[in-house]
Design an enzyme around this catalytic site. Structure first.
Site, PDB file in Angstrom:
ATOM      1  N   THR A  29      45.039  57.575  20.347  1.00 24.18           N
ATOM      2  CA  THR A  29      43.587  56.490  20.770  1.00 24.18           C
ATOM      3  C   THR A  29      44.303  55.206  21.134  1.00 24.18           C
ATOM      4  O   THR A  29      45.234  54.855  20.777  1.00 24.18           O
ATOM      5  CB  THR A  29      43.154  56.487  19.287  1.00 24.18           C
ATOM      6  OG1 THR A  29      42.569  57.595  18.881  1.00 24.18           O
ATOM      7  CG2 THR A  29      41.716  55.523  19.770  1.00 24.18           C
ATOM      8  N   THR A  32      46.566  52.336  25.976  1.00 20.81           N
ATOM      9  CA  THR A  32      47.662  52.982  26.444  1.00 20.81           C
ATOM     10  C   THR A  32      47.690  54.376  26.537  1.00 20.81           C
ATOM     11  O   THR A  32      47.778  55.242  27.519  1.00 20.81           O
ATOM     12  CB  THR A  32      49.035  52.731  25.736  1.00 20.81           C
ATOM     13  OG1 THR A  32      49.288  51.364  25.683  1.00 20.81           O
ATOM     14  CG2 THR A  32      50.270  53.174  26.420  1.00 20.81           C
ATOM     15  N   ASP A  82      50.995  58.942  20.999  1.00 20.50           N
ATOM     16  CA  ASP A  82      50.128  58.112  20.731  1.00 20.50           C
ATOM     17  C   ASP A  82      50.622  56.837  20.891  1.00 20.50           C
ATOM     18  O   ASP A  82      52.000  56.690  21.173  1.00 20.50           O
ATOM     19  CB  ASP A  82      49.526  58.465  19.180  1.00 20.50           C
ATOM     20  CG  ASP A  82      48.464  57.333  18.946  1.00 20.50           C
ATOM     21  OD1 ASP A  82      47.887  56.802  19.982  1.00 20.50           O
ATOM     22  OD2 ASP A  82      47.980  57.571  17.684  1.00 20.50           O
ATOM     23  N   GLU A 104      44.468  59.742  13.121  1.00 25.73           N
ATOM     24  CA  GLU A 104      45.757  59.660  13.923  1.00 25.73           C
ATOM     25  C   GLU A 104      46.818  60.503  12.799  1.00 25.73           C
ATOM     26  O   GLU A 104      47.670  61.106  13.539  1.00 25.73           O
ATOM     27  CB  GLU A 104      46.165  58.339  14.344  1.00 25.73           C
ATOM     28  CG  GLU A 104      45.437  57.777  15.278  1.00 25.73           C
ATOM     29  CD  GLU A 104      45.648  56.407  15.815  1.00 25.73           C
ATOM     30  OE1 GLU A 104      45.070  55.947  16.770  1.00 25.73           O
ATOM     31  OE2 GLU A 104      46.186  55.655  14.912  1.00 25.73           O
TER      32      GLU A 104
END
Length: 221
Positions: A29, A32, A82, A104
């Site tokens: 998330t 980037t 990530d 995550e």
């Protein structure tokens, strides 16, 4: 000198190297990662799909025609890609600036390898300059604030933010995290903590760092 947005684009594209054709990819998330998602869409016909760590990433991938699986539908992932709010010399990270830290960690736990994509401003000697996000159960919020105060941290609820899981976030300042695995273990044992933003157990194995000279790859033991 590339702009911050250009650096994000560079590392997002570079991460395609780690995508295993035919596999399901773990996707994180953040701004980037959005660049990685855009790049991933160029090879969507060569992957089975993705598992997403947030509603935001899920929506972006589906809009680009990438199939998104529920985490319960997969047993493992070859790679999770990530970003990070901070990353140290061992690959330990602070994450959760986008309030998706729990999901995550769930996706990272499914993955055989965590590849971090970030710009060089996120690289630090000691974690803690960036406030540590901690997702908590509401009824335990003030108790956890006091627990952090006892170890020198100033925990403040993030105003107006509720996670995709329906919980508040505390942002903790004033901690110099010299032993990330130990502090992560301690915080995780406090009743009412859903997850803390220290990623030491689920640290990065590779970091693709955007620099003025281009993308620098760092491998961690």
């Amino acid at each position: 000198m590339p702009t911050a947005d250009e650096l994000k684009t560079l590392v997002g594209r570079a991460a395609l190297e780690f995508v295993v054709p035919g596999s399901v990819v773990g996707v994180g998330t953040g701004s980037t990662v959005n660049k990685f998602i855009d790049a991933l869409a160029t090879m969507k016909g060569r992957i089975a799909g993705a598992v997403s760590s947030s509603a935001q990433s899920t929506e972006r991938m589906r809009s680009l025609g990438i199939r998104v699986f529920d985490a319960n539908e997969v047993t493992s992932l070859p790679v999770y890609i990530d970003g990070a709010d901070e990353i140290d010399g061992r690959g330990c990270m602070i994450k959760g600036g986008g309030a998706a830290l729990t999901r995550e960690k769930i996706v990272a736990d499914l993955a055989e390898r965590f590849v971090c994509i970030a710009d060089e401003s996120k690289q630090v000697a000691v974690l803690g300059r960036f406030a540590l996000p901690v997702e908590v159960i509401e009824m335990a919020r003030e108790r956890i604030v006091r627990r952090f105060a006892a170890i020198g941290g100033r925990a403040v609820p993030r105003a107006g933010v509720v996670t995709d899981n329906g919980h508040p976030i505390l942002d903790v300042q004033g901690l110099a995290i010299t032993d990330p695995p130990a502090l992560e273990t301690e915080i995780n044992q406090w009743p009412g903590v859903v997850a803390c933003g220290i990623f030491a157990r689920h640290r990065a194995r590779v970091c693709l760092l955007g620099t003025a000279a281009g993308v620098r790859r760092i491998d961690y033991d």
